[in-house]
Design a protein around this motif. Structure first.
Motif, PDB file in Angstrom:
ATOM      1  N   LEU A  93       0.816  -1.211   0.000  1.00 33.56           N
ATOM      2  CA  LEU A  93       0.000   0.000   0.000  1.00 33.56           C
ATOM      3  C   LEU A  93       0.854   1.268   0.000  1.00 33.56           C
ATOM      4  O   LEU A  93       0.502   2.255  -0.640  1.00 33.56           O
ATOM      5  N   PHE A  94       1.983   1.222   0.693  1.00 31.10           N
ATOM      6  CA  PHE A  94       2.821   2.414   0.820  1.00 31.10           C
ATOM      7  C   PHE A  94       3.393   2.870  -0.531  1.00 31.10           C
ATOM      8  O   PHE A  94       3.319   4.063  -0.846  1.00 31.10           O
ATOM      9  N   PRO A  95       3.962   1.974  -1.369  1.00 35.33           N
ATOM     10  CA  PRO A  95       4.436   2.442  -2.684  1.00 35.33           C
ATOM     11  C   PRO A  95       3.308   2.980  -3.557  1.00 35.33           C
ATOM     12  O   PRO A  95       3.500   3.955  -4.289  1.00 35.33           O
ATOM     13  N   ALA A  96       2.135   2.377  -3.462  1.00 30.65           N
ATOM     14  CA  ALA A  96       0.999   2.865  -4.252  1.00 30.65           C
ATOM     15  C   ALA A  96       0.603   4.271  -3.792  1.00 30.65           C
ATOM     16  O   ALA A  96       0.288   5.136  -4.623  1.00 30.65           O
ATOM     17  N   ALA A  97       0.636   4.500  -2.492  1.00 27.87           N
ATOM     18  CA  ALA A  97       0.318   5.838  -1.972  1.00 27.87           C
ATOM     19  C   ALA A  97       1.366   6.853  -2.433  1.00 27.87           C
ATOM     20  O   ALA A  97       1.028   7.993  -2.759  1.00 27.87           O
ATOM     21  N   LEU A  98       2.632   6.436  -2.479  1.00 30.58           N
ATOM     22  CA  LEU A  98       3.679   7.342  -2.950  1.00 30.58           C
ATOM     23  C   LEU A  98       3.523   7.661  -4.435  1.00 30.58           C
ATOM     24  O   LEU A  98       3.818   8.775  -4.863  1.00 30.58           O
ATOM     25  N   VAL A  99       3.063   6.694  -5.214  1.00 27.89           N
ATOM     26  CA  VAL A  99       2.812   6.955  -6.639  1.00 27.89           C
ATOM     27  C   VAL A  99       1.701   7.987  -6.793  1.00 27.89           C
ATOM     28  O   VAL A  99       1.781   8.896  -7.623  1.00 27.89           O
ATOM     29  N   VAL A 100       0.662   7.861  -5.969  1.00 26.55           N
ATOM     30  CA  VAL A 100      -0.431   8.840  -6.004  1.00 26.55           C
ATOM     31  C   VAL A 100       0.099  10.221  -5.620  1.00 26.55           C
ATOM     32  O   VAL A 100      -0.222  11.224  -6.261  1.00 26.55           O
ATOM     33  N   VAL A 101       0.938  10.271  -4.591  1.00 28.97           N
ATOM     34  CA  VAL A 101       1.540  11.548  -4.176  1.00 28.97           C
ATOM     35  C   VAL A 101       2.379  12.128  -5.310  1.00 28.97           C
ATOM     36  O   VAL A 101       2.328  13.331  -5.579  1.00 28.97           O
ATOM     37  N   LEU A 102       3.134  11.277  -5.988  1.00 27.06           N
ATOM     38  CA  LEU A 102       3.972  11.748  -7.100  1.00 27.06           C
ATOM     39  C   LEU A 102       3.126  12.304  -8.235  1.00 27.06           C
ATOM     40  O   LEU A 102       3.440  13.370  -8.792  1.00 27.06           O
ATOM     41  N   VAL A 103       2.044  11.645  -8.570  1.00 31.20           N
ATOM     42  CA  VAL A 103       1.163  12.132  -9.641  1.00 31.20           C
ATOM     43  C   VAL A 103       0.529  13.464  -9.246  1.00 31.20           C
ATOM     44  O   VAL A 103       0.464  14.395 -10.056  1.00 31.20           O
ATOM     45  N   VAL A 104       0.091  13.578  -8.005  1.00 32.05           N
ATOM     46  CA  VAL A 104      -0.500  14.837  -7.534  1.00 32.05           C
ATOM     47  C   VAL A 104       0.550  15.950  -7.566  1.00 32.05           C
ATOM     48  O   VAL A 104       0.250  17.077  -7.968  1.00 32.05           O
ATOM     49  N   MET A 105       1.774  15.629  -7.169  1.00 30.00           N
ATOM     50  CA  MET A 105       2.845  16.634  -7.223  1.00 30.00           C
ATOM     51  C   MET A 105       3.122  17.079  -8.652  1.00 30.00           C
ATOM     52  O   MET A 105       3.352  18.265  -8.907  1.00 30.00           O
ATOM     53  N   MET A 106       3.103  16.135  -9.588  1.00 27.20           N
ATOM     54  CA  MET A 106       3.326  16.497 -10.993  1.00 27.20           C
ATOM     55  C   MET A 106       2.227  17.410 -11.512  1.00 27.20           C
ATOM     56  O   MET A 106       2.502  18.415 -12.167  1.00 27.20           O
ATOM     57  N   LEU A 107       0.981  17.064 -11.208  1.00 28.05           N
ATOM     58  CA  LEU A 107      -0.139  17.906 -11.645  1.00 28.05           C
ATOM     59  C   LEU A 107      -0.062  19.292 -11.015  1.00 28.05           C
ATOM     60  O   LEU A 107      -0.263  20.308 -11.682  1.00 28.05           O
ATOM     61  N   PHE A 108       0.232  19.335  -9.721  1.00 33.05           N
ATOM     62  CA  PHE A 108       0.367  20.618  -9.041  1.00 33.05           C
ATOM     63  C   PHE A 108       1.495  21.433  -9.657  1.00 33.05           C
ATOM     64  O   PHE A 108       1.359  22.640  -9.860  1.00 33.05           O
ATOM     65  N   SER A 109       2.624  20.779  -9.946  1.00 38.09           N
ATOM     66  CA  SER A 109       3.777  21.490 -10.513  1.00 38.09           C
ATOM     67  C   SER A 109       3.434  22.104 -11.862  1.00 38.09           C
ATOM     68  O   SER A 109       3.770  23.257 -12.123  1.00 38.09           O
ATOM     69  N   VAL A 110       2.774  21.342 -12.708  1.00 35.21           N
ATOM     70  CA  VAL A 110       2.404  21.864 -14.028  1.00 35.21           C
ATOM     71  C   VAL A 110       1.445  23.039 -13.886  1.00 35.21           C
ATOM     72  O   VAL A 110       1.647  24.093 -14.501  1.00 35.21           O
ATOM     73  N   MET A 111       0.419  22.883 -13.039  1.00 33.58           N
ATOM     74  CA  MET A 111      -0.547  23.983 -12.861  1.00 33.58           C
ATOM     75  C   MET A 111       0.117  25.210 -12.256  1.00 33.58           C
ATOM     76  O   MET A 111      -0.151  26.343 -12.670  1.00 33.58           O
ATOM     77  N   PHE A 112       1.003  25.003 -11.281  1.00 32.42           N
ATOM     78  CA  PHE A 112       1.662  26.125 -10.627  1.00 32.42           C
ATOM     79  C   PHE A 112       2.591  26.848 -11.595  1.00 32.42           C
ATOM     80  O   PHE A 112       2.641  28.086 -11.604  1.00 32.42           O
ATOM     81  N   MET A 113       3.312  26.102 -12.424  1.00 34.32           N
ATOM     82  CA  MET A 113       4.232  26.738 -13.361  1.00 34.32           C
ATOM     83  C   MET A 113       3.476  27.498 -14.449  1.00 34.32           C
ATOM     84  O   MET A 113       3.906  28.578 -14.868  1.00 34.32           O
ATOM     85  N   VAL A 114       2.344  26.974 -14.890  1.00 39.21           N
ATOM     86  CA  VAL A 114       1.516  27.702 -15.864  1.00 39.21           C
ATOM     87  C   VAL A 114       0.991  28.989 -15.228  1.00 39.21           C
ATOM     88  O   VAL A 114       1.017  30.059 -15.841  1.00 39.21           O
ATOM     89  N   TYR A 115       0.534  28.893 -13.968  1.00 39.10           N
ATOM     90  CA  TYR A 115       0.036  30.076 -13.266  1.00 39.10           C
ATOM     91  C   TYR A 115       1.160  31.099 -13.070  1.00 39.10           C
ATOM     92  O   TYR A 115       0.974  32.294 -13.335  1.00 39.10           O
ATOM     93  N   LEU A 116       2.335  30.635 -12.631  1.00 39.98           N
ATOM     94  CA  LEU A 116       3.449  31.551 -12.386  1.00 39.98           C
ATOM     95  C   LEU A 116       3.910  32.215 -13.680  1.00 39.98           C
ATOM     96  O   LEU A 116       4.186  33.412 -13.703  1.00 39.98           O
ATOM     97  N   ASN A 117       3.956  31.454 -14.757  1.00 35.74           N
ATOM     98  CA  ASN A 117       4.346  32.026 -16.042  1.00 35.74           C
ATOM     99  C   ASN A 117       3.324  33.070 -16.493  1.00 35.74           C
ATOM    100  O   ASN A 117       3.691  34.137 -16.993  1.00 35.74           O
ATOM    101  N   GLY A 118       2.047  32.781 -16.323  1.00 33.60           N
ATOM    102  CA  GLY A 118       1.014  33.761 -16.662  1.00 33.60           C
ATOM    103  C   GLY A 118       1.132  35.024 -15.829  1.00 33.60           C
ATOM    104  O   GLY A 118       0.943  36.140 -16.327  1.00 33.60           O
ATOM    105  N   LEU A 119       1.443  34.859 -14.557  1.00 31.66           N
ATOM    106  CA  LEU A 119       1.619  36.006 -13.668  1.00 31.66           C
ATOM    107  C   LEU A 119       2.815  36.856 -14.103  1.00 31.66           C
ATOM    108  O   LEU A 119       2.733  38.089 -14.142  1.00 31.66           O
ATOM    109  N   LEU A 120       3.905  36.195 -14.453  1.00 31.93           N
ATOM    110  CA  LEU A 120       5.093  36.929 -14.893  1.00 31.93           C
ATOM    111  C   LEU A 120       4.838  37.665 -16.198  1.00 31.93           C
ATOM    112  O   LEU A 120       5.317  38.783 -16.399  1.00 31.93           O
TER     113      LEU A 120
END
Length: 123
Positions: free
Chosen positions: A55-82
């Motif tokens: 269960l623990f590796p599966a939870a880490l994979v979910v965390v990694l996917v959420v981090m990737m999605l957050f990173s993409v959204m945050f970088m698009v937002y930051l680029n738009g702000l700049l």
């Protein structure tokens, strides 16, 4: 064209450094989570005494996917702000007769260079 990108990168280096640093930190965090997923001895120690070993590796994979999605959204937002902070500069370029395609090419070039610097810094 490239001289304009170079000049704009130099003129707005603080914003581009912020973009690259934040992206580098996010990429480094994703590498750390990915390393945890692959660390089998550590996972065995964590799962010792419980049935949660798979269960623990599966939870880490979910965390990694959420981090990737957050990173993409945050970088698009930051680029738009700049880009929004430079709206007056873009209006001046347009009034001086710069074609829209050249302005777009310049912005894409700046973003790609900052993004590559952030990716290189995070890996």
């Amino acid at each position: 064209m490239w001289t304009q990108i170079k000049t704009d990168l130099h003129r707005h280096r603080g914003m581009h450094q912020l973009f690259a640093i934040v992206l580098g930190i996010l990429v480094a965090m994703m590498y750390a989570v990915a390393a945890l997923i692959e660390a089998q001895p550590l996972l065995n120690k964590i799962g010792q005494g419980s049935n949660m070993t798979s269960l623990f590796p599966a939870a880490l994979v979910v965390v990694l996917v959420v981090m990737m999605l957050f990173s993409v959204m945050f970088m698009v937002y930051l680029n738009g702000l700049l880009i929004a902070r430079r709206e007056h500069e873009f209006q001046l370029y347009r009034r001086l007769g710069m074609p829209q395609w050249r302005l777009n090419f310049s912005l894409v070039g700046e973003t790609l260079i900052s993004g590559c610097a952030g990716l290189a810094g995070g890996s």
